[in-house]
Motif scaffolding. Sequence first.
Motif, PDB file in Angstrom:
ATOM      1  N   PRO A 270       0.828  -1.210   0.000  1.00  0.00           N
ATOM      2  CA  PRO A 270       0.000   0.000   0.000  1.00  0.00           C
ATOM      3  C   PRO A 270       0.861   1.258   0.000  1.00  0.00           C
ATOM      4  CG  PRO A 270       0.029  -1.009   2.169  1.00  0.00           C
ATOM      5  CD  PRO A 270       0.720  -1.968   1.248  1.00  0.00           C
ATOM      6  N   GLU A 271       0.256   2.376  -0.356  1.00  0.00           N
ATOM      7  CA  GLU A 271       0.985   3.638  -0.465  1.00  0.00           C
ATOM      8  C   GLU A 271       1.322   4.244   0.893  1.00  0.00           C
ATOM      9  OE1 GLU A 271       2.364   5.588  -2.960  1.00  0.00           O
ATOM     10  OE2 GLU A 271       2.180   3.677  -4.000  1.00  0.00           O
ATOM     11  N   GLU A 272       0.561   3.890   1.925  1.00  0.00           N
ATOM     12  CA  GLU A 272       0.845   4.410   3.252  1.00  0.00           C
ATOM     13  C   GLU A 272       0.357   3.428   4.303  1.00  0.00           C
ATOM     14  OE1 GLU A 272      -1.289   7.973   4.263  1.00  0.00           O
ATOM     15  OE2 GLU A 272      -2.871   7.516   2.831  1.00  0.00           O
ATOM     16  N   GLY A 273       0.848   3.600   5.524  1.00  0.00           N
ATOM     17  CA  GLY A 273       0.443   2.699   6.584  1.00  0.00           C
ATOM     18  C   GLY A 273       1.045   3.101   7.918  1.00  0.00           C
ATOM     19  N   LYS A 274       0.569   2.443   8.984  1.00  0.00           N
ATOM     20  CA  LYS A 274       1.082   2.672  10.328  1.00  0.00           C
ATOM     21  C   LYS A 274       1.871   1.451  10.784  1.00  0.00           C
ATOM     22  CE  LYS A 274      -2.640   5.796  11.743  1.00  0.00           C
ATOM     23  NZ  LYS A 274      -3.712   6.051  12.745  1.00  0.00           N
ATOM     24  N   CYS A 275       2.939   1.688  11.527  1.00  0.00           N
ATOM     25  CA  CYS A 275       3.780   0.578  11.957  1.00  0.00           C
ATOM     26  C   CYS A 275       4.472   0.926  13.274  1.00  0.00           C
ATOM     27  CB  CYS A 275       4.805   0.214  10.887  1.00  0.00           C
ATOM     28  SG  CYS A 275       5.659   1.610  10.144  1.00  0.00           S
ATOM     29  N   ASP A 276       5.205  -0.036  13.805  1.00  0.00           N
ATOM     30  CA  ASP A 276       5.840   0.152  15.110  1.00  0.00           C
ATOM     31  C   ASP A 276       7.008  -0.813  15.255  1.00  0.00           C
ATOM     32  OD1 ASP A 276       6.498   0.682  17.712  1.00  0.00           O
ATOM     33  OD2 ASP A 276       4.766  -0.341  18.582  1.00  0.00           O
ATOM     34  N   PHE A 277       8.209  -0.376  14.882  1.00  0.00           N
ATOM     35  CA  PHE A 277       9.402  -1.202  15.034  1.00  0.00           C
ATOM     36  C   PHE A 277      10.646  -0.315  15.032  1.00  0.00           C
ATOM     37  CE2 PHE A 277       8.007  -1.369  10.552  1.00  0.00           C
ATOM     38  CZ  PHE A 277       9.061  -0.730   9.932  1.00  0.00           C
ATOM     39  N   GLY A 278      11.745  -0.876  15.481  1.00  0.00           N
ATOM     40  CA  GLY A 278      12.993  -0.136  15.549  1.00  0.00           C
ATOM     41  C   GLY A 278      13.821  -0.272  14.285  1.00  0.00           C
ATOM     42  N   ALA A 279      14.620   0.744  14.002  1.00  0.00           N
ATOM     43  CA  ALA A 279      15.515   0.730  12.842  1.00  0.00           C
ATOM     44  C   ALA A 279      16.662   1.705  13.126  1.00  0.00           C
ATOM     45  CB  ALA A 279      14.762   1.126  11.576  1.00  0.00           C
ATOM     46  N   TYR A 280      17.517   1.915  12.139  1.00  0.00           N
ATOM     47  CA  TYR A 280      18.625   2.854  12.328  1.00  0.00           C
ATOM     48  C   TYR A 280      18.981   3.513  10.999  1.00  0.00           C
ATOM     49  CZ  TYR A 280      21.253  -1.327  10.851  1.00  0.00           C
ATOM     50  OH  TYR A 280      21.703  -2.437  10.188  1.00  0.00           O
ATOM     51  N   ILE A 281      19.736   4.589  11.081  1.00  0.00           N
ATOM     52  CA  ILE A 281      20.095   5.372   9.903  1.00  0.00           C
ATOM     53  C   ILE A 281      21.248   4.703   9.157  1.00  0.00           C
ATOM     54  CG2 ILE A 281      20.844   7.626   9.066  1.00  0.00           C
ATOM     55  CD1 ILE A 281      18.035   7.522  10.354  1.00  0.00           C
ATOM     56  N   ILE A 282      21.108   4.598   7.838  1.00  0.00           N
ATOM     57  CA  ILE A 282      22.155   4.000   7.003  1.00  0.00           C
ATOM     58  C   ILE A 282      22.638   4.982   5.937  1.00  0.00           C
ATOM     59  CG2 ILE A 282      21.375   1.629   7.381  1.00  0.00           C
ATOM     60  CD1 ILE A 282      19.973   1.755   4.652  1.00  0.00           C
ATOM     61  N   ASP A 283      22.359   6.262   6.133  1.00  0.00           N
ATOM     62  CA  ASP A 283      22.764   7.285   5.169  1.00  0.00           C
ATOM     63  C   ASP A 283      24.289   7.301   5.030  1.00  0.00           C
ATOM     64  OD1 ASP A 283      23.064   9.456   3.552  1.00  0.00           O
ATOM     65  OD2 ASP A 283      22.018  10.877   4.856  1.00  0.00           O
ATOM     66  N   PRO A 284      24.826   7.121   3.809  1.00  0.00           N
ATOM     67  CA  PRO A 284      26.282   7.110   3.621  1.00  0.00           C
ATOM     68  C   PRO A 284      26.911   8.503   3.576  1.00  0.00           C
ATOM     69  CG  PRO A 284      25.198   6.765   1.524  1.00  0.00           C
ATOM     70  CD  PRO A 284      24.104   6.815   2.559  1.00  0.00           C
ATOM     71  N   ASP A 285      26.088   9.543   3.629  1.00  0.00           N
ATOM     72  CA  ASP A 285      26.590  10.917   3.534  1.00  0.00           C
ATOM     73  C   ASP A 285      27.250  11.338   4.850  1.00  0.00           C
ATOM     74  OD1 ASP A 285      27.089  13.579   3.134  1.00  0.00           O
ATOM     75  OD2 ASP A 285      25.063  14.080   2.444  1.00  0.00           O
ATOM     76  N   PRO A 286      28.541  11.685   4.837  1.00  0.00           N
ATOM     77  CA  PRO A 286      29.235  12.122   6.064  1.00  0.00           C
ATOM     78  C   PRO A 286      28.617  13.367   6.697  1.00  0.00           C
ATOM     79  CG  PRO A 286      30.808  11.592   4.328  1.00  0.00           C
ATOM     80  CD  PRO A 286      29.456  11.608   3.690  1.00  0.00           C
ATOM     81  N   LYS A 287      27.809  14.103   5.924  1.00  0.00           N
ATOM     82  CA  LYS A 287      27.178  15.306   6.472  1.00  0.00           C
ATOM     83  C   LYS A 287      26.003  14.973   7.375  1.00  0.00           C
ATOM     84  CE  LYS A 287      28.432  18.210   2.504  1.00  0.00           C
ATOM     85  NZ  LYS A 287      27.903  19.078   1.407  1.00  0.00           N
ATOM     86  N   GLY A 288      25.559  13.715   7.359  1.00  0.00           N
ATOM     87  CA  GLY A 288      24.464  13.313   8.225  1.00  0.00           C
ATOM     88  C   GLY A 288      23.144  13.188   7.486  1.00  0.00           C
ATOM     89  N   ALA A 289      22.133  12.673   8.192  1.00  0.00           N
ATOM     90  CA  ALA A 289      20.813  12.426   7.610  1.00  0.00           C
ATOM     91  C   ALA A 289      19.816  13.466   8.103  1.00  0.00           C
ATOM     92  CB  ALA A 289      20.336  11.027   7.983  1.00  0.00           C
TER      93      ALA A 289
END
Length: 417
Positions: A270-289
């Motif tokens: 679906p195009e949108e939804g509600k959820c509840d779980f943990g994750a973390y940032i994987i942005d490779p940009d040294p400037k941050g996410a």
Amino acid sequence: MRLKVLSAALLLFLSAAAWGAPHPLEVAMDKCMEEDPSTHGVSNCAAEFKEKWDGELNRAYKEIMGMLPKQGQDLLRNAQRAWIPWRDAEFKFLSAVYNAVYENSGGSMFVTIHAIADMEVVKNRALELLAYVEELKAGKPSFGETYPPAEADAQLSAAMNVKNGHKKIGKLLGGDGVKIAETTLKTWEDFRNKETAFMAWFYGKTGDKAFPIHARMEKNLDRNKKLDTLSNDLTGDYLGDADSAAKGAVEVKKAATKQPFTGDRTLYRPEEGKCDFGAYIIDPDPKGANVRDNPNGKIIVTLPYQPDDPDLIMVKVTGYRGKWLSVTLHDGKKGWIFSELVGMSLRNYAPGDVTALRVRPDPYAPTVGDIFDDEEVTVLGGEGKWALVRYKHPKGHEFVGWLNPEKQCGHPYTTCP
């Protein structure tokens, strides 16, 4: 970002051969799977090395037959001739089990497990024969293990468990499965008895009445472990993760007659939804996410790149809209972040662990694909505790599917309990 652990599929094969250091075929098998750890790749490796182990088995058999006197040759020949019909029966037995599991789960991981199980039938016999060869080369064979003078009750119990284990699986399979299980039991018992007769001669225990009882019991115990694994694969797939014994015979019977999945295998997205779980940032940009107040909105905070404190880049995913995830940060702030910048890893920590991505957030839904390692995936969305993720293999192919909550790890630097 994560420190990788050794592939669970590889760990499955890293046990040292019974006769000493890892056999060259084990090393080659590891390399084969490392080159392509996908379901298809591991299955092909297992099929290829099944043939190679068969060649090694024949070589070892000829070598040991050339080292034995006539009495030993006759006993080993009897055992090996009994092993062949058991091998063929075991292949049919394994096919019946894993075809049933696959049809009722849609899980391609069981194709791989089946291929590995077939290979191990041949591999284990080859290693047994090689162990005999090495003992002869080292001098007079000696059975170093101690055993009681009599253990008839324990041996009888183990033998009955073998009979009941085959019978149980036959009933779960139903139809031709009953006959297949009976044939497998009969041929295995014949091989077991003739092999222990050879072992008694080989170790100079011919006049020791306790030795064949002990040897048969040990083989029965090993066989029971295998039967337990097959039974768990059947009941675990049919009945879920709950204790199948507690569900009762009526439910087991119903589950065993479950029909193969014939419904919709289209990915639910679906195009949108509600959820509840943990994750973390994987942005490779040294400037941050960047975290924004709305999808494509104003930046409200920039999360640091690979900080010493993992809490700073751990988030709680609460929903999604299109390609944007709504998240709660470590300090309670809420915002939106582009989904390509958020990930999680898989809890494939034990040897043989495999994670299946499914077409819907349902443990019984058909699988999209299987992942064999402590891999990192990109979070695209979610529903409840289930995460919609994308996995990209190092060689380039990728697939999208739903990840079970039990397989999710939202810590960027360590494994999850």
